[in-house]
Scaffold this motif. Structure first.
Motif, PDB file in Angstrom:
ATOM      1  N   ARG A 178       0.816  -1.214   0.000  1.00  0.00           N
ATOM      2  CA  ARG A 178       0.000   0.000   0.000  1.00  0.00           C
ATOM      3  C   ARG A 178       0.853   1.269   0.000  1.00  0.00           C
ATOM      4  N   ALA A 189       0.845   4.328  -2.822  1.00  0.00           N
ATOM      5  CA  ALA A 189       0.717   5.746  -2.479  1.00  0.00           C
ATOM      6  C   ALA A 189       1.943   6.550  -2.876  1.00  0.00           C
ATOM      7  N   TRP A 230       2.656   7.529   4.832  1.00  0.00           N
ATOM      8  CA  TRP A 230       1.480   6.965   4.165  1.00  0.00           C
ATOM      9  C   TRP A 230       0.205   7.685   4.593  1.00  0.00           C
ATOM     10  N   GLY A 267      -2.333   9.954   2.201  1.00  0.00           N
ATOM     11  CA  GLY A 267      -3.766   9.753   2.141  1.00  0.00           C
ATOM     12  C   GLY A 267      -4.541  11.008   2.467  1.00  0.00           C
ATOM     13  N   ASP A 305      -4.330  13.308  -0.571  1.00  0.00           N
ATOM     14  CA  ASP A 305      -5.192  12.836  -1.680  1.00  0.00           C
ATOM     15  C   ASP A 305      -6.654  13.124  -1.402  1.00  0.00           C
TER      16      ASP A 305
END
Length: 344
Positions: A302, A306, A332, A336, A339
């Motif tokens: 993950r 990203a 991370w 997120g 985004d």
């Protein structure tokens, strides 16, 4: 994208009763080995009447941090501030400070001298600090506040004559007898049966409500944090990696380490996250995110999706501010948030 990772612009909490500011605590290595960075950059504020839970697995540095906040360890760098004034490490000043900030240990059996009666155990602090008032009345009031009533019934008892919950109440009474403003409770219910854990937690909450008492509760138990704390600070390898209101952190954890800790609770949905390996040696803290060697988000791809996998391994994260806002030190999680348009 990793170059734009920002520390939230939050000023230090002017209302804080106890603060840690850029705190570092190191211990010499054995036989010439590198020094161990037990606390490696911590900002933390505790406001009057606030309960903060400091959470993390064994070896993460939470006990070293607590001891430093109590003045039992002197920071290598950084400072501890109480009521707006830096902590003075002169013996007379520390004695005065420890009257206002008291420690409650996890094992009441080990905390109490088996040869001392309950009365003498509670009165010990008064005698150390040269109390000139009515000692009997002060001891009686402290035992009553701790839920041992009528207090006179317990004066001449010895620890072995008490239940585990009663012994913990005696330890709490010994802290309360000096009318502290803050207590540091190190795993305060870890050694107690489940049947009395709730009673001790309810007592701590009542003391906060009735006396305005602040508390730092050191624990590995996120369930305890949920039941007692206003805020939670999650610690890993010497640093706080996530902090915020207990409802925010424990219902919507952002850091993979916090998510892993929560996943093993009995009521947690889904499969538990099993972290690989042991926490790194504090004398050899890895570069980049200090959690990356065990991180499930990096391991399952993950972080690659990203676009932050390289940053996780190589780019250091900022020290979180001590202010009472939701914050996370994770590439991370930051990606997120960007985004989604979240300004976290």
């Amino acid at each position: 994208m990793t170059e734009t990772l920002q520390t939230p612009e939050v000023s230090k909490n002017a209302r804080a009763l106890l603060s840690a500011d850029q705190l570092h605590v190191t211990f010499p290595g054995r036989r010439g080995a590198a020094e161990a960075r037990a606390v490696d950059g911590v900002d933390l504020d505790i406001a009057p009447g606030e309960i903060v839970a400091l959470v993390g697995e064994s070896g993460c540095g939470k006990t070293s941090l607590a001891r430093t906040l109590l003045g039992l360890e002197k920071p290598t760098t950084g400072k501890v501030t109480f009521a707006g004034k830096p902590l003075d490490y002169a013996s007379k000043a520390l004695k005065s400070y420890r009257k206002r900030v008291q420690l409650v240990l996890q094992d009441p059996s080990g905390s109490l001298n088996p040869r001392h009666t309950v009365y003498d155990a509670v009165a010990e602090g008064l005698r150390i600090h040269g109390y000139t008032g009515d000692e009997r009345e002060a001891v009686s009031n402290a035992l009553s506040r701790a839920g041992l009533r009528p207090p006179e019934r317990f004066f001449l008892r010895y620890p072995h004559e008490l239940s585990g919950g009663q012994r913990q109440r005696v330890v709490i009474a010994g802290a309360l007898v000096l009318d502290p403003e803050l207590i540091v409770a190190d795993e305060p219910v870890a050694s107690l049966d489940a049947s009395v854990r709730g009673e001790i937690l309810a007592l701590l909450l009542r003391l906060r409500d009735e006396l305005g008492l602040s508390a730092l509760v050191v624990t590995h138990d996120l369930g305890l944090a949920w039941n007692i704390a206003d805020r939670v600070a999650v610690m890993y390898l010497g640093r706080i990696v996530e902090t915020g209101r207990v409802e925010d952190v424990l219902t919507s954890p952002q850091h993979p380490y916090t998510q892993a800790l929560l996943s093993v609770l009995p009521e947690a949905p889904g499969e538990p996250v099993v972290l690989t390996g042991e926490p790194p040696d504090p004398s050899r803290i890895p570069g980049g995110c200090r959690f990356h060697a065990r991180c499930q988000v990096l391991a399952d791809g993950r972080a690659d999706e990203a676009g932050v996998a390289d940053a996780c391994r190589t780019v250091d994260l900022p020290v979180l501010t001590g202010a009472a806002t939701s914050q996370v030190a994770c590439h991370w999680a930051a990606a997120g948030a960007e985004d989604s348009g979240d300004s976290r």
